[in-house]
Scaffold this active site. Structure first.
Site, PDB file in Angstrom:
ATOM      1  N   THR A 201       0.872  -1.175   0.000  1.00  0.00           N
ATOM      2  CA  THR A 201       0.000   0.000   0.000  1.00  0.00           C
ATOM      3  C   THR A 201       0.897   1.209   0.000  1.00  0.00           C
ATOM      4  OG1 THR A 201      -1.709  -1.065   1.337  1.00  0.00           O
ATOM      5  CG2 THR A 201      -1.627   1.331   1.443  1.00  0.00           C
ATOM      6  N   VAL A 230     -12.640  -5.529   2.266  1.00  0.00           N
ATOM      7  CA  VAL A 230     -12.015  -4.213   2.424  1.00  0.00           C
ATOM      8  C   VAL A 230     -10.853  -4.416   3.390  1.00  0.00           C
ATOM      9  CG1 VAL A 230     -12.335  -1.866   3.278  1.00  0.00           C
ATOM     10  CG2 VAL A 230     -14.179  -2.980   2.025  1.00  0.00           C
ATOM     11  N   GLY A 231      -9.688  -3.882   3.050  1.00  0.00           N
ATOM     12  CA  GLY A 231      -8.517  -4.036   3.920  1.00  0.00           C
ATOM     13  C   GLY A 231      -8.448  -2.948   4.973  1.00  0.00           C
ATOM     14  N   GLY A 253       0.714  -3.699   5.285  1.00  0.00           N
ATOM     15  CA  GLY A 253       0.981  -5.086   5.665  1.00  0.00           C
ATOM     16  C   GLY A 253      -0.292  -5.906   5.664  1.00  0.00           C
TER      17      GLY A 253
HETATM   18  N1  ASP Z   1      -2.663  -3.426   4.032  1.00  0.00           N
HETATM   19  C1  ASP Z   1      -3.038  -3.778   2.695  1.00  0.00           C
HETATM   20  C2  ASP Z   1      -4.248  -4.644   2.726  1.00  0.00           C
HETATM   21  O1  ASP Z   1      -4.300  -5.553   3.525  1.00  0.00           O
HETATM   22  C3  ASP Z   1      -1.933  -4.425   1.954  1.00  0.00           C
HETATM   23  C4  ASP Z   1      -0.576  -3.868   2.276  1.00  0.00           C
HETATM   24  O2  ASP Z   1      -0.447  -2.757   2.706  1.00  0.00           O
HETATM   25  O3  ASP Z   1       0.412  -4.562   2.119  1.00  0.00           O
HETATM   26  O4  ASP Z   1      -5.114  -4.445   1.931  1.00  0.00           O
END
Ligand code: ASP
Length: 337
Positions: A201, A230-231, A253
């Protein structure tokens, strides 16, 4: 009288020198986004919000790491859906979109949620319809690359995926699934591990020359997610948070785990309670680590003076990118201890 005004002048000079803003910082080595945001934030008529929206939009266009913007992280139906967030730390006005299909500039739409509605968070088809009303183009977010990725996943019996405790056994077969008891013969805890290849992200935090603080995120989420997922990235306090006079934070993450702990909010509260950015970042990560020792994630934290730090878990070191007068545009790394 003269003596007092001299003291006031000296004090102003001293505080100006202590403050290290304007400044922008973002997660990962996405330095073209940093450079854009840094270019914007140096202009006295542009704000921290402008810098973040335009900086993150660069990653959406360049498909940073294939994990921001169109064409990355297809879901189980081969669709690509975006999450984004923008927070104005001066007004505490927030705009976010989640699981939004068919619109490329997700952070731009989040800004319209902030500026043109009384809402905070729009999701799914409603977010797409809203974006079209705001003048954004409705277009497919899939590409040859995302379709190929999906086809390979499908021919690999839909592995990995995010299902748990379903039948048929999701660690061996595609769905459709139906629920089963956790400890039944089909019970399993899922097999999709976050790592540096299958998600990312851009989370960006900034202080403009007026001392106003903002934060934002944009992502296409987790690869092969269940449609509708949704993350953490668009969730205020989880993906990012910003409060004028205190600071800002942005996290990246394993969002399905991280959103349960609101790491950006925790970091800001730690700053508010007098912790350094480094300590605030470490404490936010530790909260998650207590329950998920191996989780994959990182956070960048900055206080209202522009002092910053980062912390991480589950990888060797976590890169983040800075734009400031002190360092120019530079990628720094923090080891995950
Ligand atoms: N946090 C994001 C999600 O889980 C992915 C990432 O930031 O690596 O959608």
């Amino acid at each position: 009288m003269k003596f007092i005004s001299l003291l006031v002048t000296l004090n102003l000079i001293f505080s100006a020198e202590c403050n290290k803003y304007p400044i922008v910082i973002n997660t990962w080595g996405f330095s073209s986004a940093t450079a854009k945001a840094w270019e914007i934030i140096q202009k006295t008529d542009r704000t921290a919000i402008d810098a973040i929206v335009d900086g993150c939009a660069i990653c959406e266009r360049e498909q940073c790491d294939g994990t921001v913007g169109f064409g990355g992280s297809p879901d189980e139906k081969s669709d690509v859906a975006l999450d984004a967030l923008i927070i104005d730390g001066k007004t505490m006005n927030i705009g976010a979109v989640g699981s939004m299909r068919n619109i490329k500039n997700a952070i731009g739409v989040a800004r319209h949620v902030l500026e043109n509605t009384q809402h905070t968070f729009l999701v799914g088809d409603g977010a797409t319809e809203f974006a079209v009303q705001m003048g954004f183009k409705n277009e497919s977010l899939t590409t040859q690359q995302s379709n190929d990725m999906w086809k390979q996943w499908k021919s690999n019996r839909c592995q990995p995926n995010f299902w748990t405790n379903v039948q048929p056994d999701s660690t061996r077969f595609c769905g459709p699934y139906e629920p089963t008891m956790a400890n039944s013969v089909y019970g399993n805890m899922g097999n999709n591990e976050f790592n540096s290849q299958n998600h990312d992200t851009i989370g960006m935090i900034a202080i403009d020359s007026d001392g106003n603080i903002a934060a934002g995120t944009s992502t296409n989420g987790a690869r092969f997610k269940i449609p509708g997922r949704v993350g953490d990235s668009p969730i205020p306090g989880s993906g990012a948070y910003a409060v004028n006079g205190v600071g800002a934070a942005a996290a990246t993450g394993d969002g399905d785990v991280m959103m349960r702990f609101l790491p950006s909010f925790v970091a800001i509260e730690n700053l508010r309670n007098g912790k350094t950015p480094k300590k605030a970042a470490q404490l936010a990560i530790e909260r998650i680590r207590e329950f998920h020792p191996k989780f994959f994630g990182g956070i960048v934290v900055m206080n209202h003076n522009g002092e910053y730090a980062a912390a991480c878990n589950g990888m060797d070191k976590f890169p983040f990118s800075i734009g400031s007068k002190d360092v120019g545009i530079r990628v720094e790394y923090v080891p995950c201890t």
